[in-house]
Design a protein around this motif. Structure first.
Motif, PDB file in Angstrom:
ATOM      1  N   ARG A   1       8.786  10.892   2.168  1.00  0.00           N
ATOM      2  CA  ARG A   1       7.840  12.024   2.109  1.00  0.00           C
ATOM      3  C   ARG A   1       8.528  13.310   1.648  1.00  0.00           C
ATOM      4  NH1 ARG A   1       4.423  10.370   7.483  1.00  0.00           N
ATOM      5  NH2 ARG A   1       3.639   8.488   6.482  1.00  0.00           N
ATOM      6  N   THR A   2       9.754  13.515   2.107  1.00  0.00           N
ATOM      7  CA  THR A   2      10.493  14.711   1.679  1.00  0.00           C
ATOM      8  C   THR A   2      10.721  14.647   0.170  1.00  0.00           C
ATOM      9  OG1 THR A   2      11.578  14.658   3.822  1.00  0.00           O
ATOM     10  CG2 THR A   2      12.548  16.116   2.182  1.00  0.00           C
ATOM     11  N   GLU A   3      11.071  13.459  -0.295  1.00  0.00           N
ATOM     12  CA  GLU A   3      11.305  13.260  -1.726  1.00  0.00           C
ATOM     13  C   GLU A   3      10.019  13.462  -2.526  1.00  0.00           C
ATOM     14  OE1 GLU A   3      14.336  13.145  -2.802  1.00  0.00           O
ATOM     15  OE2 GLU A   3      13.550  13.024  -4.854  1.00  0.00           O
ATOM     16  N   MET A   4       8.889  13.036  -1.944  1.00  0.00           N
ATOM     17  CA  MET A   4       7.592  13.271  -2.608  1.00  0.00           C
ATOM     18  C   MET A   4       7.366  14.772  -2.758  1.00  0.00           C
ATOM     19  SD  MET A   4       5.161  10.397  -0.826  1.00  0.00           S
ATOM     20  CE  MET A   4       5.245   8.669  -1.358  1.00  0.00           C
TER      21      MET A   4
ATOM     22  N   LYS B   1       8.428   7.118  -7.720  1.00  0.00           N
ATOM     23  CA  LYS B   1       9.860   7.420  -7.846  1.00  0.00           C
ATOM     24  C   LYS B   1      10.442   7.797  -6.469  1.00  0.00           C
ATOM     25  CE  LYS B   1      12.991  10.196 -10.562  1.00  0.00           C
ATOM     26  NZ  LYS B   1      13.136  11.524 -11.131  1.00  0.00           N
ATOM     27  N   ALA B   2       9.658   8.549  -5.702  1.00  0.00           N
ATOM     28  CA  ALA B   2      10.136   9.006  -4.388  1.00  0.00           C
ATOM     29  C   ALA B   2      10.400   7.840  -3.433  1.00  0.00           C
ATOM     30  CB  ALA B   2       9.118   9.959  -3.773  1.00  0.00           C
ATOM     31  N   THR B   3       9.763   6.700  -3.670  1.00  0.00           N
ATOM     32  CA  THR B   3       9.946   5.548  -2.771  1.00  0.00           C
ATOM     33  C   THR B   3      11.200   4.757  -3.147  1.00  0.00           C
ATOM     34  OG1 THR B   3       8.738   3.945  -4.124  1.00  0.00           O
ATOM     35  CG2 THR B   3       7.434   5.280  -2.592  1.00  0.00           C
TER      36      THR B   3
ATOM     37  N   CYS C   1       0.843  -1.203   0.000  1.00  0.00           N
ATOM     38  CA  CYS C   1       0.000   0.000   0.000  1.00  0.00           C
ATOM     39  C   CYS C   1       0.877   1.250   0.000  1.00  0.00           C
ATOM     40  CB  CYS C   1      -0.887   0.000   1.235  1.00  0.00           C
ATOM     41  SG  CYS C   1      -1.711   1.570   1.523  1.00  0.00           S
ATOM     42  N   VAL C   2       0.851   1.987  -1.088  1.00  0.00           N
ATOM     43  CA  VAL C   2       1.712   3.173  -1.202  1.00  0.00           C
ATOM     44  C   VAL C   2       1.289   4.252  -0.204  1.00  0.00           C
ATOM     45  CG1 VAL C   2       0.414   4.424  -2.993  1.00  0.00           C
ATOM     46  CG2 VAL C   2       2.913   4.589  -2.927  1.00  0.00           C
ATOM     47  N   PHE C   3       0.023   4.174   0.241  1.00  0.00           N
ATOM     48  CA  PHE C   3      -0.486   5.182   1.181  1.00  0.00           C
ATOM     49  C   PHE C   3       0.184   5.069   2.553  1.00  0.00           C
ATOM     50  CE2 PHE C   3      -4.005   7.560   3.348  1.00  0.00           C
ATOM     51  CZ  PHE C   3      -3.854   8.726   2.623  1.00  0.00           C
ATOM     52  N   GLU C   4       0.810   3.920   2.818  1.00  0.00           N
ATOM     53  CA  GLU C   4       1.608   3.793   4.045  1.00  0.00           C
ATOM     54  C   GLU C   4       2.730   4.837   4.019  1.00  0.00           C
ATOM     55  OE1 GLU C   4       1.479   1.724   6.772  1.00  0.00           O
ATOM     56  OE2 GLU C   4      -0.188   0.433   6.177  1.00  0.00           O
ATOM     57  N   TYR C   5       3.358   4.992   2.853  1.00  0.00           N
ATOM     58  CA  TYR C   5       4.425   5.993   2.725  1.00  0.00           C
ATOM     59  C   TYR C   5       3.862   7.409   2.734  1.00  0.00           C
ATOM     60  CZ  TYR C   5       8.078   2.630   1.434  1.00  0.00           C
ATOM     61  OH  TYR C   5       9.003   1.622   1.436  1.00  0.00           O
ATOM     62  N   VAL C   6       2.735   7.590   2.040  1.00  0.00           N
ATOM     63  CA  VAL C   6       2.168   8.935   1.892  1.00  0.00           C
ATOM     64  C   VAL C   6       1.708   9.474   3.240  1.00  0.00           C
ATOM     65  CG1 VAL C   6       0.229  10.232   0.885  1.00  0.00           C
ATOM     66  CG2 VAL C   6       1.453   8.543  -0.501  1.00  0.00           C
ATOM     67  N   TYR C   7       1.009   8.648   3.995  1.00  0.00           N
ATOM     68  CA  TYR C   7       0.332   9.164   5.183  1.00  0.00           C
ATOM     69  C   TYR C   7       0.360   8.254   6.404  1.00  0.00           C
ATOM     70  CZ  TYR C   7      -3.692  10.428   8.137  1.00  0.00           C
ATOM     71  OH  TYR C   7      -4.499  10.750   9.177  1.00  0.00           O
TER      72      TYR C   7
END
Ligand code: AMP
Length: 461
Positions: A244-247, A408-410, A221-227
């Motif tokens: 998150r900084t990279e996002m 890409k940020a991940t 789940c990419v949303f784990e990284y997002v939020y």
């Protein structure tokens, strides 16, 4: 130690908390569950009375089943296999079907959560000779911790939707946790992530792994990284704050804007705002001041309370905003409630321009794997274009991160993620009628949602 671990995982669920312990092989399990935050749930507990040599714990955020004490986890049963306790993170997609089938065969369910189905499958000898064959019957998202009379078992579904990590204590003991921030708190060393499709069995002899599921594509789940995950956790070998900084950097490159200051919506937008500001060389100002004593807004069950929380949660330092061109950064827009309130706040404080930037793509589709997104009709990006959303929010512009930029940020490959809430590509088929609304007692059917936004959305059309 489990109690402390739950403190570190509090952000993952604030509705109820619980622990089941066992004091040596064959002893009676002890269970304490209660509604509320970990600190509230255990405030009257005499820890000596529930002390043990093994334990599992859980904090709950409901995606199926209402927010009531009977649904609090870990769940526990005493059955032909002996005592079993379970804590589940995720959402089963074939829950309605399995529950119907089990009920027809005489199962009596005590709760309305999908997680109880797993216990019933384990309790039925006909489901196969062991835990692994019972696990093969459930589909969807499940990171599990289970306790039997002489084992602790950790399970990650074959797609690996939700995280699960393994740590080691100095005394040789093992720790399983949804996030590594809990390992830091209890002084355990991070060993590795449990792999998608892996079952780890820990007992007096040590630890061993089984891989009982068919090969499936990984769909974290990419949303784990997002939020969702805490910024200090390491997920798939990468620190969440860094991602998150990279996002934020990617977002700046994709949605460049001239402005005087970049302001995060705390806490969810902080790291993305830092990356955004750094990339464009714009001053970062923490102009919103957060009241730390209020829980996450979306965990509140009714829309009325949710709106109140949005207002009470943050105040603004007017002096930093007046006459400025402001970029306000948040991790996501779901219904638009938060963004609407923040833009109004910034305008009221005298911002000359307000540009909304979001460090993930537009949320357009339901999540069936454990994140509580509302009915897609209430997802603002499902209904409207960016320009319409900017109009609705009263912002000069709105910009979202692209799917490619987010991934890409991940630093990982796109095909290792579940991106369904953004692109409708559901890694596990959702059987007809299987969704969070199906389980009786779902809070979505019990609590009427007055939804003041429906009216506003109506005006936009
Ligand atoms: P909303 O106000 O409905 O647009 O919700 C967006 C805000 O809630 C953002 O600040 C997000 O950080 C946060 N949020 C994250 N996940 C969810 C979720 N599953 N449901 C609602 N809000 C969420």
């Amino acid at each position: 130690m489990t109690y402390y671990g739950l403190f570190a995982l509090q952000h993952r669920g604030q509705e109820s908390a619980g622990i089941v312990t066992a004091n040596g092989s064959g002893s009676s399990f002890k269970r304490h569950v209660s509604m509320g935050l970990v600190s509230q749930a255990f405030k009257d507990v005499d820890f000596d009375k529930i002390a043990g040599t093994r334990a599992i714990g859980h904090v709950r955020y409901s995606t199926t089943g209402s927010s009531v004490i009977t649904n609090a986890q870990p769940l526990m049963v005493d059955c032909v296999r002996g005592q079993i306790a379970i804590g589940h993170n995720g959402n089963l997609v074939n829950a309605a079907h399995l529950r119907r089938e089990l009920e027809q065969r005489g199962s009596i369910f005590q709760t309305t959560v999908d997680s109880e189905i797993i216990l019933h499958l384990l309790a039925q000898p006909s489901e196969g000779s062991n835990v692994l064959s019972a696990l093969r019957r459930i589909h969807g998202a499940f990171s599990l911790v289970m306790m039997t009379e002489n084992e602790i078992i950790g399970v990650r579904d074959p797609h690996g939707f939700r995280p699960l990590s393994l740590g080691r204590l100095d005394n040789g003991g093992y720790v399983l946790t949804s996030e590594t921030c809990a390992l830091d708190l209890v002084d355990a060393k991070f060993v590795r992530d449990i792999e998608p499709g892996e079952v780890v069995i820990i007992n007096d002899e040590g630890i061993r792994s089984e891989f009982p599921f068919n090969d499936s594509r990984e769909a974290f789940c990419v949303f784990e990284y997002v939020y969702f995950a805490r910024p200090d956790s390491i997920v798939n070998g990468v620190n969440v704050a860094k991602v998150r900084t990279e996002m934020g950097r990617q977002l700046a490159l994709e949605t460049r804007v001239e402005a005087d200051i970049v302001v995060p919506v705390p806490d969810s937008g902080i790291y993305a705002a830092l990356g955004f500001a750094e990339e464009l060389g714009i001053r970062y100002e923490q102009a919103f001041v957060r009241n730390h004593y209020i829980g996450r807004t979306f965990l509140q069950p009714s829309q009325l309370i949710r709106d109140f929380n949005v207002r009470v949660k943050l105040n603004l330092i007017r002096e930093l905003i007046e006459g400025k061109r402001v970029v306000v950064v948040d991790d996501s827009i779901v219904r638009g409630t938060t963004a609407l309130a923040r833009v109004k706040h910034l305008r009221d404080a005298g911002a000359k321009e307000v540009h909304v930037r979001v460090s993930c793509p537009p949320h357009k589709h339901a999540c069936h794997y454990g994140i509580d997104f509302p009915d897609p009709k209430k997802l603002i990006a499902n209904q409207y274009t960016n320009a319409q959303i900017a109009g609705y929010l009263g912002a000069d512009s709105v910009g979202y991160l692209s799917i490619d930029g987010m991934v890409k940020a991940t630093g990982r490959a796109l095909n290792k993620f579940c991106l369904a809430c953004f692109n409708k590509d559901y890694p596990v088929e959702i059987p007809d009628g299987a969704g969070k609304e199906v389980m009786s007692g779902s809070r979505h059917s019990l609590i009427p949602d007055p939804d003041p936004q429906a009216e506003l959305f109506g005006k936009l059309k």
